[in-house]
Design a protein around this motif. Sequence first.
Motif, PDB file in Angstrom:
ATOM      1  N   ASN A  75       0.852  -1.193   0.000  1.00 58.23           N
ATOM      2  CA  ASN A  75       0.000   0.000   0.000  1.00 58.23           C
ATOM      3  C   ASN A  75       0.885   1.239   0.000  1.00 58.23           C
ATOM      4  N   PRO A  76       1.582   1.528  -1.096  1.00 53.78           N
ATOM      5  CA  PRO A  76       2.576   2.610  -1.093  1.00 53.78           C
ATOM      6  C   PRO A  76       1.943   3.991  -1.033  1.00 53.78           C
ATOM      7  N   LEU A  77       2.717   4.942  -0.489  1.00 53.34           N
ATOM      8  CA  LEU A  77       2.290   6.336  -0.451  1.00 53.34           C
ATOM      9  C   LEU A  77       2.331   6.947  -1.845  1.00 53.34           C
ATOM     10  N   ASN A  78       1.490   7.970  -2.060  1.00 52.13           N
ATOM     11  CA  ASN A  78       1.572   8.686  -3.327  1.00 52.13           C
ATOM     12  C   ASN A  78       2.779   9.631  -3.312  1.00 52.13           C
ATOM     13  N   GLY A  79       3.092  10.184  -4.466  1.00 54.68           N
ATOM     14  CA  GLY A  79       4.320  10.960  -4.614  1.00 54.68           C
ATOM     15  C   GLY A  79       4.393  12.177  -3.721  1.00 54.68           C
ATOM     16  N   THR A  80       3.288  12.910  -3.567  1.00 55.89           N
ATOM     17  CA  THR A  80       3.305  14.130  -2.759  1.00 55.89           C
ATOM     18  C   THR A  80       3.611  13.818  -1.299  1.00 55.89           C
ATOM     19  N   ILE A  81       2.950  12.790  -0.761  1.00 56.24           N
ATOM     20  CA  ILE A  81       3.177  12.440   0.644  1.00 56.24           C
ATOM     21  C   ILE A  81       4.570  11.843   0.818  1.00 56.24           C
ATOM     22  N   GLN A  82       5.049  11.106  -0.182  1.00 56.64           N
ATOM     23  CA  GLN A  82       6.428  10.616  -0.124  1.00 56.64           C
ATOM     24  C   GLN A  82       7.408  11.769   0.011  1.00 56.64           C
ATOM     25  N   ARG A  83       7.240  12.787  -0.817  1.00 55.74           N
ATOM     26  CA  ARG A  83       8.171  13.917  -0.784  1.00 55.74           C
ATOM     27  C   ARG A  83       8.126  14.634   0.563  1.00 55.74           C
ATOM     28  N   ALA A  84       6.931  14.769   1.129  1.00 57.39           N
ATOM     29  CA  ALA A  84       6.812  15.420   2.436  1.00 57.39           C
ATOM     30  C   ALA A  84       7.546  14.625   3.509  1.00 57.39           C
ATOM     31  N   ASN A  85       7.442  13.302   3.450  1.00 64.31           N
ATOM     32  CA  ASN A  85       8.119  12.480   4.448  1.00 64.31           C
ATOM     33  C   ASN A  85       9.629  12.440   4.223  1.00 64.31           C
ATOM     34  N   ARG A  86      10.060  12.501   2.983  1.00 67.52           N
ATOM     35  CA  ARG A  86      11.504  12.605   2.727  1.00 67.52           C
ATOM     36  C   ARG A  86      12.051  13.897   3.336  1.00 67.52           C
ATOM     37  N   PHE A  87      11.313  14.973   3.153  1.00 66.54           N
ATOM     38  CA  PHE A  87      11.736  16.251   3.724  1.00 66.54           C
ATOM     39  C   PHE A  87      11.814  16.158   5.246  1.00 66.54           C
ATOM     40  N   ALA A  88      10.793  15.549   5.863  1.00 66.24           N
ATOM     41  CA  ALA A  88      10.768  15.436   7.324  1.00 66.24           C
ATOM     42  C   ALA A  88      11.899  14.569   7.853  1.00 66.24           C
ATOM     43  N   SER A  89      12.433  13.682   7.006  1.00 66.98           N
ATOM     44  CA  SER A  89      13.501  12.778   7.429  1.00 66.98           C
ATOM     45  C   SER A  89      14.888  13.386   7.262  1.00 66.98           C
ATOM     46  N   MET A  90      14.976  14.550   6.638  1.00 69.10           N
ATOM     47  CA  MET A  90      16.276  15.172   6.392  1.00 69.10           C
ATOM     48  C   MET A  90      16.857  15.748   7.676  1.00 69.10           C
ATOM     49  N   ARG A  91      18.175  15.671   7.780  1.00 63.37           N
ATOM     50  CA  ARG A  91      18.848  16.267   8.927  1.00 63.37           C
ATOM     51  C   ARG A  91      18.746  17.789   8.848  1.00 63.37           C
ATOM     52  N   GLY A  92      18.664  18.418   9.999  1.00 62.86           N
ATOM     53  CA  GLY A  92      18.640  19.863  10.051  1.00 62.86           C
ATOM     54  C   GLY A  92      17.260  20.476   9.968  1.00 62.86           C
ATOM     55  N   VAL A  93      16.236  19.651   9.736  1.00 59.58           N
ATOM     56  CA  VAL A  93      14.878  20.183   9.596  1.00 59.58           C
ATOM     57  C   VAL A  93      14.161  20.229  10.938  1.00 59.58           C
ATOM     58  N   SER A  94      14.532  19.337  11.842  1.00 59.96           N
ATOM     59  CA  SER A  94      13.741  19.157  13.065  1.00 59.96           C
ATOM     60  C   SER A  94      13.847  20.325  14.034  1.00 59.96           C
ATOM     61  N   GLY A  95      14.904  21.136  13.939  1.00 54.59           N
ATOM     62  CA  GLY A  95      15.117  22.196  14.915  1.00 54.59           C
ATOM     63  C   GLY A  95      13.966  23.177  14.996  1.00 54.59           C
ATOM     64  N   ALA A  96      13.436  23.569  13.846  1.00 54.78           N
ATOM     65  CA  ALA A  96      12.334  24.532  13.841  1.00 54.78           C
ATOM     66  C   ALA A  96      11.101  23.958  14.525  1.00 54.78           C
ATOM     67  N   THR A 155      19.347   6.259  10.483  1.00 56.84           N
ATOM     68  CA  THR A 155      20.622   5.871   9.882  1.00 56.84           C
ATOM     69  C   THR A 155      20.462   5.106   8.576  1.00 56.84           C
ATOM     70  N   ASP A 156      19.299   4.527   8.340  1.00 57.02           N
ATOM     71  CA  ASP A 156      19.060   3.742   7.124  1.00 57.02           C
ATOM     72  C   ASP A 156      17.654   4.047   6.625  1.00 57.02           C
ATOM     73  N   GLY A 157      17.520   4.205   5.301  1.00 61.99           N
ATOM     74  CA  GLY A 157      16.242   4.576   4.731  1.00 61.99           C
ATOM     75  C   GLY A 157      16.107   6.094   4.683  1.00 61.99           C
ATOM     76  N   PRO A 158      14.908   6.597   4.385  1.00 61.56           N
ATOM     77  CA  PRO A 158      13.656   5.847   4.230  1.00 61.56           C
ATOM     78  C   PRO A 158      13.516   5.215   2.845  1.00 61.56           C
ATOM     79  N   TRP A 159      12.857   4.049   2.830  1.00 63.14           N
ATOM     80  CA  TRP A 159      12.498   3.371   1.590  1.00 63.14           C
ATOM     81  C   TRP A 159      10.973   3.342   1.497  1.00 63.14           C
ATOM     82  N   PHE A 160      10.445   3.727   0.355  1.00 66.18           N
ATOM     83  CA  PHE A 160       9.000   3.847   0.192  1.00 66.18           C
ATOM     84  C   PHE A 160       8.405   2.688  -0.607  1.00 66.18           C
ATOM     85  N   ASP A 161       9.171   1.631  -0.789  1.00 62.26           N
ATOM     86  CA  ASP A 161       8.714   0.465  -1.539  1.00 62.26           C
ATOM     87  C   ASP A 161       7.854  -0.443  -0.656  1.00 62.26           C
TER      88      ASP A 161
END
Length: 542
Positions: free
Chosen positions: A459-480, A500-506
């Motif tokens: 049940n994979p995520l659609n592209g928009t939600i994938q991109r949002a979660n990739r952004f949330a997983s990036m270092r340096g974003v959580s401080g705000a 340390t590993d991932g995210p994989w959306f497969d």
Amino acid sequence: MTALALGPHLRHVSAHTATIWVETDRPCEVRVVAAEYGVDASAPTFTVHGHHYAVVEVDGLDPGARVPYQVLLDGETVWPEPGSAYPASQIRTLDPDGTLRISFGSCRRSPGTPEKFGHDALAAFAHRLKDGGDGVTWPDVLLMVGDQVYADELSDEMKEFIRGRRAADEPPVDEAADFEDYTHLYKLAWRDDPAVRWLLSTVPTFTIFDDHDIRDDWNTSYAWRRQMWAQPWWRARITGGIGSYWVYQHLGNMSPEERASDQVLAKVRAASEAHGDAGAVLDEFAERADKQPDTMRWSYAHDWGGTRLVVVDSRCSRLLTSDRRGMLDDEEFRWLDEQCQGGMDHLLIASSLPYLLPRTIHHAESWNEAVAGGAWGRRAAAAGEKIRQAADLEHWAAFERSFREVAEDVIAVGKGERGAAPASISFLSGDIHYSCLSRVTAPDTASAISQIICSPLRNPLNGTIQRANRFASMRGVSGAFRALAKLAKVPAPPLRWRMTDGPWFDNAIATVELTGRQCTVRWETPRTETALTELGRAAIAR
């Protein structure tokens, strides 16, 4: 001739016992036979809402046994099916002195097309076991950590079934409505694909539910519960969902000793024998379990060799009142606290909802809980509740006090304050529709503490939600987002961690392998209907 409606399913096993679960099309005597191995166990069916079930207990087995078995209904062999292309189903007991392999995943849509949902990781996994011969490595246990069925996002096949029962515009529209609907959901999920049906007959399987097993955002908040119970159709839905979960999933999670002392099972069997159907008894139990969560514990724990697996119900047992909010009710948390002990090689804590999310999402959810709880005033609280329900902000981070209490337990175990520290403490979860590994970096503990996520099976995520979660997983974003939470007076988390590993959306299935003090994990994804390839692997404890 009496026939199997669903199953057989190989459920709880130990070194010497095994459980076979079946649904049949009429009342009967169910026998599990392996004459060459001296196995001949039986049980009568019990009846719930016109459906017939049996749980057959097999004991006296050897550790690490591989016992091909047959299922007979009223003396007639119904499994294996004549001409089956699959190997004989086997009872597979555990070897407490050997390597333990637990394959797990969550969030599986079935039936469905590859174009819509991709290839099914569970089916591809089954084909590898079927076709791999003696060289393939089998799991000792399959653990499904939520959304085994989707009661609120229906397939065309399920919608067609519902149209045969009620008008298309009768609420809940395009959702399961009652126990009968749920029985068909389970058949579609676990019977129609022959590879998956065979897999469940020959690999010991354990489960826990998540929201879609009942409804999206199930038990998000006290406000959500009030909204749902105001709907005239909700009682049949919640009793059907919880009651069917008890029959189709929970019964097989228990050990034979637990089932023997289970009062609900005793009452269901007695009512079935006395009155021909125990539907009213199960409905009463299910409604009470929803309204009074401390009356039922869905969580369970099993010790296998040097490993303890604790499976936590993070949905039905929530404490949600006008003045209190917790991921677990008080009784459930006391039980979890008792299970979090040292003196073993590995402690695994399975929760459908990840305990450690990407830190950006964690801080956003803890901020939202504070705001919805009134930290910024009544008007902001109302907006916070709407955001919580719209954005699914209801993981462990959204129950900040519960998060801290579990952290205290885990830190104590990891520091050796509750017996010798395990080599690893790992949370196993699904739900978020991507896979990853996060490691705790502070405080210092003797145990390696990690969060292993594998989701979805299909049940994979659609592209928009994938991109949002990739952004949330990036270092340096959580401080705000931590700064935002701080403005709502949310204290800093008692743990620090990083992905340390991932995210994989497969679509994926993961296998945790435990040998002595070593622990590794491997994620695999289906590239075709019948083949898996590796996404990643990591050592948790060396």
